[in-house]
Motif scaffolding. Structure first.
Motif, PDB file in Angstrom:
ATOM      1  N   SER A   1      12.360  -7.660  -3.402  1.00  0.00           N
ATOM      2  CA  SER A   1      11.085  -7.023  -3.620  1.00  0.00           C
ATOM      3  C   SER A   1      10.012  -7.472  -2.342  1.00  0.00           C
ATOM      4  O   SER A   1      10.008  -8.486  -2.144  1.00  0.00           O
TER       5      SER A   1
ATOM      6  N   GLU B   1       5.763  -6.192  -5.418  1.00  0.00           N
ATOM      7  CA  GLU B   1       7.083  -5.378  -6.264  1.00  0.00           C
ATOM      8  C   GLU B   1       6.927  -4.013  -6.318  1.00  0.00           C
ATOM      9  O   GLU B   1       7.283  -3.399  -7.145  1.00  0.00           O
ATOM     10  N   SER B   2       6.328  -3.337  -5.101  1.00  0.00           N
ATOM     11  CA  SER B   2       6.301  -1.948  -5.321  1.00  0.00           C
ATOM     12  C   SER B   2       7.333  -1.372  -4.282  1.00  0.00           C
ATOM     13  O   SER B   2       7.708   0.013  -4.452  1.00  0.00           O
TER      14      SER B   2
ATOM     15  N   GLU C   1      11.668  -2.051  -3.403  1.00  0.00           N
ATOM     16  CA  GLU C   1      12.874  -2.577  -3.946  1.00  0.00           C
ATOM     17  C   GLU C   1      13.888  -2.674  -2.821  1.00  0.00           C
ATOM     18  O   GLU C   1      14.219  -1.201  -2.624  1.00  0.00           O
TER      19      GLU C   1
ATOM     20  N   THR D   1      17.966  -3.144  -2.460  1.00  0.00           N
ATOM     21  CA  THR D   1      19.146  -3.598  -3.097  1.00  0.00           C
ATOM     22  C   THR D   1      20.361  -3.767  -2.143  1.00  0.00           C
ATOM     23  O   THR D   1      20.414  -2.750  -1.694  1.00  0.00           O
TER      24      THR D   1
ATOM     25  N   GLU E   1      14.134   1.368  -2.740  1.00  0.00           N
ATOM     26  CA  GLU E   1      13.288   2.234  -3.858  1.00  0.00           C
ATOM     27  C   GLU E   1      11.925   1.765  -4.021  1.00  0.00           C
ATOM     28  O   GLU E   1      11.628   0.663  -3.933  1.00  0.00           O
ATOM     29  N   SER E   2      10.810   2.915  -4.077  1.00  0.00           N
ATOM     30  CA  SER E   2       9.746   2.628  -4.266  1.00  0.00           C
ATOM     31  C   SER E   2       9.509   2.515  -5.928  1.00  0.00           C
ATOM     32  O   SER E   2       9.911   3.190  -6.995  1.00  0.00           O
ATOM     33  N   LEU E   3       8.640   1.601  -6.406  1.00  0.00           N
ATOM     34  CA  LEU E   3       8.423   1.351  -7.764  1.00  0.00           C
ATOM     35  C   LEU E   3       6.951   1.403  -7.908  1.00  0.00           C
ATOM     36  O   LEU E   3       6.482   0.933  -9.143  1.00  0.00           O
TER      37      LEU E   3
ATOM     38  N   ASP F   1       3.730   3.256  -9.041  1.00  0.00           N
ATOM     39  CA  ASP F   1       2.943   4.285  -9.863  1.00  0.00           C
ATOM     40  C   ASP F   1       1.947   4.985  -9.126  1.00  0.00           C
ATOM     41  O   ASP F   1       0.762   4.672  -9.119  1.00  0.00           O
TER      42      ASP F   1
END
Length: 337
Positions: free
Chosen positions: A146, A150-151, A153, A155, A181-183, A185
């Motif tokens: 991350s 944690e915005s 990620e 993998t 990936e964007s986490l 909001d």
């Protein structure tokens, strides 16, 4: 990681050397001051002795007494010997003072060298300290990292383990895919955070197929380093924008507006009788390249030509955006044009 610790150790060692040389320099300066004080006292004694000799010679001529004169002359010769001794001491003190001054110069030179070395190692450390990632998972099949609170990620999916690799950490083990990936909001996040994320994914997309560029586990540290570098710079940019949103008034900045990957800065100054908009186009390579810009004049005589002249003198690098705003404020908005 080991190289970072090594450089940190070197920096600490250089800091200790600098502190030691600083103490030595202070000691030399104190000795120099003491010698200077002694020299001044010797000068005073010399002046007093010369005054006494002059007085004795005057007294000898005034009284005209042979016996008295012989006594006074004997005293004068004694004073002359004392004067010669004092002069010899003064010369010795001058030699010691000169030696201390030479030693002082040598220490100053060495301290300057240590500061340059410290700066060099600090820059190296900064280049290697983009540890903007946290590992949240490491299993036989994949690893998850991350970034940026944690915005973001990442993998990493691994291929089958190589024979004999019990822990699945053989550097030649294949990487099947790298997925980002964007986490974030985006509806709840501030505009500056959304902008930062757009720039990060702009960089990710510009790299093409990551799996082809980084096909094995051996390349994973380079992936983390490259992405961390961009994340670090973009995060700093976000902090700069937040700073301008809060404190822009100190720089005659009336409004800061974000749109996609552009930032629009509205400057207004009654002192300079000017109001204009500066729109800067940001990219993932910030702050290593000049920013494309447009200027829209509203009031006064400040336009694209004047702004361009100022921006051309602002070097790229750390806090580039803040320095642009500060330079415009200082060069264009402090007096009528």
């Amino acid at each position: 990681m080991k190289s970072c610790f090594t450089m940190e150790s070197k920096i600490l060692a250089h800091n200790e050397k600098a502190a030691l040389y600083s103490k030595l320099l202070q000691s030399v300066q104190e000795q120099q001051e003491k010698l200077q004080s002694r020299t001044e006292k010797v000068d005073e004694v010399l002046k007093e002795a010369e005054s006494c000799l002059a007085a004795l010679e005057a007294d000898a001529g005034w009284y005209g007494c042979e016996a008295g004169c012989s006594g006074e002359m004997a005293g004068g010769k004694s004073l002359e010997r004392e004067l010669a001794s004092i002069k010899a001491q003064e010369e010795e003190l001058q030699r010691e003072l000169l030696a201390l001054e030479i030693k002082n110069e040598q220490m100053l030179t060495r301290m300057s060298q240590l500061k340059e070395e410290e700066k060099y190692y600090q820059e190296l450390l900064e280049k290697c300290s983009f540890a903007e990632w946290d590992m949240t998972e490491w299993s036989e099949k994949q690893a998850v990292f991350s970034f940026l609170y944690e915005s973001v990620e990442l993998t990493v999916v691994f291929g089958p383990p190589i024979d004999g690799d019990e822990f699945g950490e053989d550097p030649s083990r294949m990487i099947v895919s790298l997925n980002f990936e964007s986490l974030l909001d985006e509806e709840a996040a501030p505009p500056s955070s959304c902008l930062v994320l757009k720039l990060i994914f702009q960089f990710i997309e510009s790299q093409g197929c990551w799996q082809e560029k980084y096909p094995t586990l051996y390349h994973l540290p380079q992936v983390l380093h490259n992405l961390s570098s961009v994340v670090s710079h973009c995060k700093t940019l976000g902090e700069e924008i937040e700073f301008l949103e809060r404190w822009g008034g100190k720089f005659s900045l009336l409004e800061t507006e974000l749109s996609d990957t552009r930032v629009k800065l509205l400057f207004s100054s009654s002192v300079a009788f000017a109001k204009f908009e500066l729109t800067l186009s940001l990219s993932a390579n910030y702050p290593s390249a000049p920013l494309p810009f447009t200027v829209h004049r509203r009031i006064g005589n400040i336009g694209e030509e004047e702004v361009s002249a100022v921006l051309s003198k602002v070097p790229v690098g750390h806090h580039y955006l803040r320095r642009i705003v500060s330079s415009i404020h200082q060069c264009l908005l402090q007096a009528p044009r």
